[in-house]
Design a protein around this motif. Structure first.
Motif, PDB file in Angstrom:
ATOM      1  N   ARG A  35      13.902 -13.557  16.250  1.00  9.58           N
ATOM      2  CA  ARG A  35      14.580 -12.499  15.497  1.00  9.58           C
ATOM      3  C   ARG A  35      14.057 -12.378  14.075  1.00  9.58           C
ATOM      4  NH1 ARG A  35      20.525 -12.812  17.963  1.00  9.58           N
ATOM      5  NH2 ARG A  35      20.343 -14.677  19.220  1.00  9.58           N
ATOM      6  N   ASP A  36      13.247 -13.334  13.636  1.00  9.25           N
ATOM      7  CA  ASP A  36      12.712 -13.295  12.275  1.00  9.25           C
ATOM      8  C   ASP A  36      11.538 -12.318  12.238  1.00  9.25           C
ATOM      9  OD1 ASP A  36      14.522 -15.319  12.112  1.00  9.25           O
ATOM     10  OD2 ASP A  36      13.254 -16.645  10.949  1.00  9.25           O
ATOM     11  N   LEU A  37      11.844 -11.036  12.035  1.00  4.49           N
ATOM     12  CA  LEU A  37      10.846  -9.973  12.114  1.00  4.49           C
ATOM     13  C   LEU A  37      10.624  -9.328  10.762  1.00  4.49           C
ATOM     14  CD1 LEU A  37      12.059  -8.279  15.432  1.00  4.49           C
ATOM     15  CD2 LEU A  37      10.343 -10.075  15.151  1.00  4.49           C
ATOM     16  N   MET A  38       9.474  -8.662  10.633  1.00  2.04           N
ATOM     17  CA  MET A  38       9.127  -7.935   9.415  1.00  2.04           C
ATOM     18  C   MET A  38       8.608  -6.552   9.778  1.00  2.04           C
ATOM     19  SD  MET A  38       6.211  -8.706   6.479  1.00  2.04           S
ATOM     20  CE  MET A  38       7.056 -10.074   5.688  1.00  2.04           C
ATOM     21  N   PHE A  39       9.160  -5.532   9.123  1.00  3.72           N
ATOM     22  CA  PHE A  39       8.681  -4.149   9.212  1.00  3.72           C
ATOM     23  C   PHE A  39       7.754  -3.899   8.033  1.00  3.72           C
ATOM     24  CE2 PHE A  39       9.203   0.026   7.251  1.00  3.72           C
ATOM     25  CZ  PHE A  39       8.876   0.898   8.273  1.00  3.72           C
ATOM     26  N   SER A  40       6.625  -3.231   8.290  1.00  2.00           N
ATOM     27  CA  SER A  40       5.669  -2.916   7.223  1.00  2.00           C
ATOM     28  C   SER A  40       5.078  -1.543   7.490  1.00  2.00           C
ATOM     29  CB  SER A  40       4.552  -3.969   7.170  1.00  2.00           C
ATOM     30  OG  SER A  40       3.587  -3.640   6.194  1.00  2.00           O
ATOM     31  N   ALA A  41       5.088  -0.675   6.471  1.00  2.00           N
ATOM     32  CA  ALA A  41       4.532   0.669   6.624  1.00  2.00           C
ATOM     33  C   ALA A  41       4.231   1.262   5.262  1.00  2.00           C
ATOM     34  CB  ALA A  41       5.497   1.576   7.383  1.00  2.00           C
ATOM     35  N   ALA A  42       3.277   2.194   5.238  1.00  2.00           N
ATOM     36  CA  ALA A  42       2.981   2.966   4.037  1.00  2.00           C
ATOM     37  C   ALA A  42       3.830   4.234   4.086  1.00  2.00           C
ATOM     38  CB  ALA A  42       1.500   3.312   3.964  1.00  2.00           C
ATOM     39  N   VAL A  43       4.644   4.454   3.050  1.00  2.00           N
ATOM     40  CA  VAL A  43       5.583   5.577   3.011  1.00  2.00           C
ATOM     41  C   VAL A  43       5.195   6.507   1.866  1.00  2.00           C
ATOM     42  CG1 VAL A  43       7.994   6.260   2.759  1.00  2.00           C
ATOM     43  CG2 VAL A  43       7.409   4.121   3.936  1.00  2.00           C
ATOM     44  N   GLU A  44       5.191   7.817   2.158  1.00  2.00           N
ATOM     45  CA  GLU A  44       4.905   8.825   1.138  1.00  2.00           C
ATOM     46  C   GLU A  44       5.884   9.979   1.300  1.00  2.00           C
ATOM     47  OE1 GLU A  44       1.253  11.682  -0.465  1.00  2.00           O
ATOM     48  OE2 GLU A  44       1.119  10.685   1.487  1.00  2.00           O
ATOM     49  N   VAL A  45       6.573  10.318   0.222  1.00  2.00           N
ATOM     50  CA  VAL A  45       7.475  11.469   0.213  1.00  2.00           C
ATOM     51  C   VAL A  45       6.709  12.675  -0.314  1.00  2.00           C
ATOM     52  CG1 VAL A  45       9.542  12.457  -0.837  1.00  2.00           C
ATOM     53  CG2 VAL A  45       9.561  10.092  -0.024  1.00  2.00           C
ATOM     54  N   THR A  46       6.701  13.743   0.465  1.00  2.00           N
ATOM     55  CA  THR A  46       5.937  14.943   0.080  1.00  2.00           C
ATOM     56  C   THR A  46       6.834  16.099  -0.351  1.00  2.00           C
ATOM     57  OG1 THR A  46       5.865  15.606   2.417  1.00  2.00           O
ATOM     58  CG2 THR A  46       4.001  14.328   1.572  1.00  2.00           C
ATOM     59  N   GLY A  47       8.146  15.901  -0.311  1.00  2.00           N
ATOM     60  CA  GLY A  47       9.045  16.959  -0.762  1.00  2.00           C
ATOM     61  C   GLY A  47      10.485  16.600  -0.501  1.00  2.00           C
ATOM     62  N   THR A  69       7.600   6.383  -7.352  1.00  2.00           N
ATOM     63  CA  THR A  69       7.056   5.306  -6.526  1.00  2.00           C
ATOM     64  C   THR A  69       6.634   5.806  -5.158  1.00  2.00           C
ATOM     65  OG1 THR A  69       8.526   3.748  -7.656  1.00  2.00           O
ATOM     66  CG2 THR A  69       7.528   3.010  -5.601  1.00  2.00           C
ATOM     67  N   LEU A  70       7.371   6.793  -4.620  1.00  2.00           N
ATOM     68  CA  LEU A  70       7.102   7.287  -3.273  1.00  2.00           C
ATOM     69  C   LEU A  70       6.267   8.560  -3.251  1.00  2.00           C
ATOM     70  CD1 LEU A  70      10.607   6.746  -1.609  1.00  2.00           C
ATOM     71  CD2 LEU A  70       8.585   5.306  -1.408  1.00  2.00           C
ATOM     72  N   MET A  71       5.801   9.020  -4.417  1.00  2.00           N
ATOM     73  CA  MET A  71       5.031  10.259  -4.443  1.00  2.00           C
ATOM     74  C   MET A  71       3.601  10.062  -3.947  1.00  2.00           C
ATOM     75  SD  MET A  71       7.155  12.581  -5.310  1.00  2.00           S
ATOM     76  CE  MET A  71       8.435  11.642  -4.472  1.00  2.00           C
ATOM     77  N   ALA A  72       3.163   8.842  -3.826  1.00  2.00           N
ATOM     78  CA  ALA A  72       1.884   8.484  -3.211  1.00  2.00           C
ATOM     79  C   ALA A  72       2.174   7.390  -2.195  1.00  2.00           C
ATOM     80  CB  ALA A  72       0.884   8.007  -4.262  1.00  2.00           C
ATOM     81  N   PRO A  73       1.330   7.203  -1.169  1.00  2.00           N
ATOM     82  CA  PRO A  73       1.616   6.179  -0.160  1.00  2.00           C
ATOM     83  C   PRO A  73       1.818   4.809  -0.791  1.00  2.00           C
ATOM     84  CG  PRO A  73      -0.202   7.570   0.551  1.00  2.00           C
ATOM     85  CD  PRO A  73       0.079   7.939  -0.879  1.00  2.00           C
ATOM     86  N   VAL A  74       2.931   4.176  -0.496  1.00  2.00           N
ATOM     87  CA  VAL A  74       3.242   2.850  -1.027  1.00  2.00           C
ATOM     88  C   VAL A  74       3.743   1.982   0.124  1.00  2.00           C
ATOM     89  CG1 VAL A  74       5.628   3.463  -1.630  1.00  2.00           C
ATOM     90  CG2 VAL A  74       4.491   1.579  -2.821  1.00  2.00           C
ATOM     91  N   LEU A  75       3.373   0.720   0.096  1.00  2.00           N
ATOM     92  CA  LEU A  75       3.738  -0.200   1.162  1.00  2.00           C
ATOM     93  C   LEU A  75       5.202  -0.609   1.016  1.00  2.00           C
ATOM     94  CD1 LEU A  75       2.524  -1.751   3.597  1.00  2.00           C
ATOM     95  CD2 LEU A  75       2.152  -3.671   2.040  1.00  2.00           C
ATOM     96  N   VAL A  76       5.979  -0.390   2.072  1.00  2.00           N
ATOM     97  CA  VAL A  76       7.381  -0.800   2.123  1.00  2.00           C
ATOM     98  C   VAL A  76       7.512  -1.872   3.198  1.00  2.00           C
ATOM     99  CG1 VAL A  76       9.753  -0.086   2.587  1.00  2.00           C
ATOM    100  CG2 VAL A  76       8.218   1.441   1.333  1.00  2.00           C
ATOM    101  N   GLU A  77       8.049  -3.026   2.803  1.00  2.00           N
ATOM    102  CA  GLU A  77       8.215  -4.135   3.746  1.00  2.00           C
ATOM    103  C   GLU A  77       9.658  -4.622   3.704  1.00  2.00           C
ATOM    104  OE1 GLU A  77       3.945  -6.342   3.928  1.00  2.00           O
ATOM    105  OE2 GLU A  77       5.032  -6.540   2.047  1.00  2.00           O
TER     106      GLU A  77
END
Length: 570
Positions: free
Chosen positions: A358-370, A417-425
């Protein structure tokens, strides 16, 4: 007689003059360099080569670099270098001429079985540079990788990770290391160093037999999937994605969920209510079959993923629409399994049965465009639900637990912070919730109580979503923590049923590849004394793979450098 001016000109020209010229200077420089290297290696640094895979995937022993033919994911498969004890030792000399049998392997990313690696060349183990005097300045720290003499075979050098320090009481509980009655929790960077890959969306197979592990929820999904990830446009459905009327900071509503879909196998149980069995059919009753029918409860169950052959057989037992729907439901849901501690590095033959983690990690690059809405990540350990909410409009970040009235954590969060792709973990390692954006932790980790022993691990442990936003989510990856086993091939005994108490200058060490590592859990005595430490490895250097060069009718074997494997060691 030459004039002073001429003498100066001659002395300034390369290869001429009283100093013996450039050739002599090159020789002197080379001699000085060799002497410096000899002195440096004598007093500061020693080189070692790893022969086995007890520290995989952090460090590799002799292995084959495999590319899955289905998903194109590249991974290392460990191989034995000889018939000696493959307990995870470090060898100073590489046994590069051993002939090794090739075995089929399984892709850790998509589960493709029976990958033929017979023609894949063998690569040597990682070569380490070890700082011999590192522990003269400070004692070994928890989670550091160390090289030491095996307490029970002093002629062998081993590489492991320090988990227990002098004077501590250590026990392994549900795969985690507990110190003095509390989980030993890792920080963000150490979590990155130890995490084990589970799945990368960019390497999802495209064959007809594969179901994407990331899928948008709902009858009319608003997220659009591509090979790079997912994208959502708030203009596609503005009503469903608008902010809630009360303006609270609760989680989003348009979700993409991760289900750990597997091709076959597994030891998890899946059940569906089936009602009375059709009169013309033959209900499977024996426990030796992959499916079982309980006439008292009218429930049909299966172990692992229901094979297609059994799905067809069950469908032939009855034509009633509800019966057929339940068979299809059992088939589908049985392929959603808990994440387990499988290592693509290990051979399956003789390996202990996988354990759900159950010890899991989510990792993704997130970018808000509007938009001015919210982006969120939801994780569950099967008992509690944890919601990370990044509120772009309010410029706040929140962490919610279940249906609590107030968030457990709230901090300011800049929309930029989210206006360009940023790593969210976001991770649930070591009974804590840790969130990082970029390379920085977002807030103080939230510690969690121990899990009930009878709780079931989740089959849909993670989802992400948005509300009132246009956004892109790429580089989707899932990881797990090292799960320290209590059933090793050499019978674990220390720190399992009761605490292991360490004396002065004594350390408890474990291998990252827990199913196969011989370490403090199973040695006659668990402790490694401080005097046995040889140093701290800090660099993987000069890695290579075998290569061939054909000259006429002759083939020469050479070593080809693998620059991508050069890295610092945490």
């Amino acid at each position: 007689m030459a004039s002073p001016t001429m003498e100066r000109e001659a002395a300034d020209q390369p290869g001429k003059g009283a100093g013996g010229g450039g050739a002599r200077q090159l020789v002197e420089a080379a001699v000085c360099l060799v002497l410096a290297v000899i002195v440096f290696r004598t007093f500061e640094v020693e080189g070692y080569m790893i022969s086995t895979g007890s520290m995989a995937p952090s460090l590799w022993g002799y292995h084959k670099r495999v590319v899955c033919p289905t998903c194109r994911y590249s991974f290392a498969m460990g191989i034995a270098f000889d018939d000696d004890d493959a307990a995870g030792d470090v060898r100073g000399v590489a046994d590069g001429d051993a002939t090794l049998p090739a075995e089929p392997c399984v892709c850790p990313n998509c589960g493709q079985e029976s990958i033929d690696v017979a023609d894949v060349p063998r690569s040597q183990g990682d070569q380490l540079l070890v700082h011999k005097n590192a522990y003269k300045f400070h004692p070994p720290r928890r989670w550091e990788t160390v090289v030491f003499r095996n307490p029970h075979r002093p002629t062998q050098a081993y590489v492991k990770r320090v988990v227990g320090l002098p004077g501590e009481r250590l026990r392994i509980v549900a795969g985690d290391v507990w110190i003095d009655g509390e989980p030993a929790r890792k920080g963000h960077q150490m979590q990155r160093a130890l995490r084990v890959p589970v799945h990368e969306h960019a390497f999802a197979p495209q064959d007809a037999h594969w179901q994407s592990r990331w899928r948008a929820e709902g009858d009319r999904p608003t997220w659009k999937e591509s090979s790079r990830g997912f994208e959502i446009d708030l203009l596609d459905d503005p009503a469903a994605l608008s902010r809630t009327d009360d303006g609270d900071s609760r989680p989003p509503v348009a979700w993409v969920v991760y289900r750990h879909w597997i091709r076959a196998g597994g030891s998890h149980e899946t059940s569906v209510p089936i009602g009375a069995w059709p009169e013309d059919g033959n209900p499977p009753l024996t426990s030796f079959l992959p499916v079982r029918y309980d006439p008292d409860s009218a429930v049909l169950s299966c172990t692992g993923a229901l094979p297609d052959s059994w799905r067809r057989r069950l469908l032939n037992d009855g034509s009633q629409p509800e019966f057929q729907r339940q068979i299809e439901r059992l088939h589908e849901e049985s392929h959603y399994a808990p994440v387990t501690d499988v290592y693509g590095y290990n051979r399956r033959e003789g390996e202990s049965a996988p354990v759900a983690v159950r010890d899991l990690m989510f990792s993704a690059a997130v970018e808000v465009t509007g938009g001015e809405g919210r982006f969120g990540v939801r994780m569950t350990d099967g008992v509690q639900r944890f919601d990370l909410v990044l509120d772009v409009g309010a410029e706040q970040a929140h962490l919610w637990v279940d249906d609590d009235e107030r968030p457990a954590r709230s901090v300011p969060f800049s929309r930029d912070t989210l206006m360009a792709p940023v790593l969210v973990e976001m991770s649930l390692f070591d009974r804590q919730v840790l969130v990082a954006v970029g390379d920085e932790s977002l807030f103080e980790p939230l510690t969690l109580a121990p899990l009930p022993t009878d709780s079931e691990p989740p089959r849909a442990p993670v989802k992400f979503g948005a509300r009132g936003l246009s956004a892109r989510v790429t580089e989707l990856k899932m990881f797990r923590d090292v799960h320290y086993r209590t059933d090793t091939p050499r019978t674990a005994r220390h720190g399992i049923e009761e605490e292991c108490v360490l004396g002065p200058d004594e350390y408890f060490v474990l291998g990252d590849n827990s199913p196969v590592s011989a370490d403090s859990r199973c040695w006659p005595s668990p402790a490694v004394h401080a005097r046995l430490f040889l140093g701290k490895p800090f660099l993987v250097h000069l890695p290579s793979r075998p290569g061939r060069v054909r000259i006429g009718n002759r083939t020469a074997h050479i070593r080809v450098p693998e620059v991508s494997r050069i890295r610092y060691i945490r």
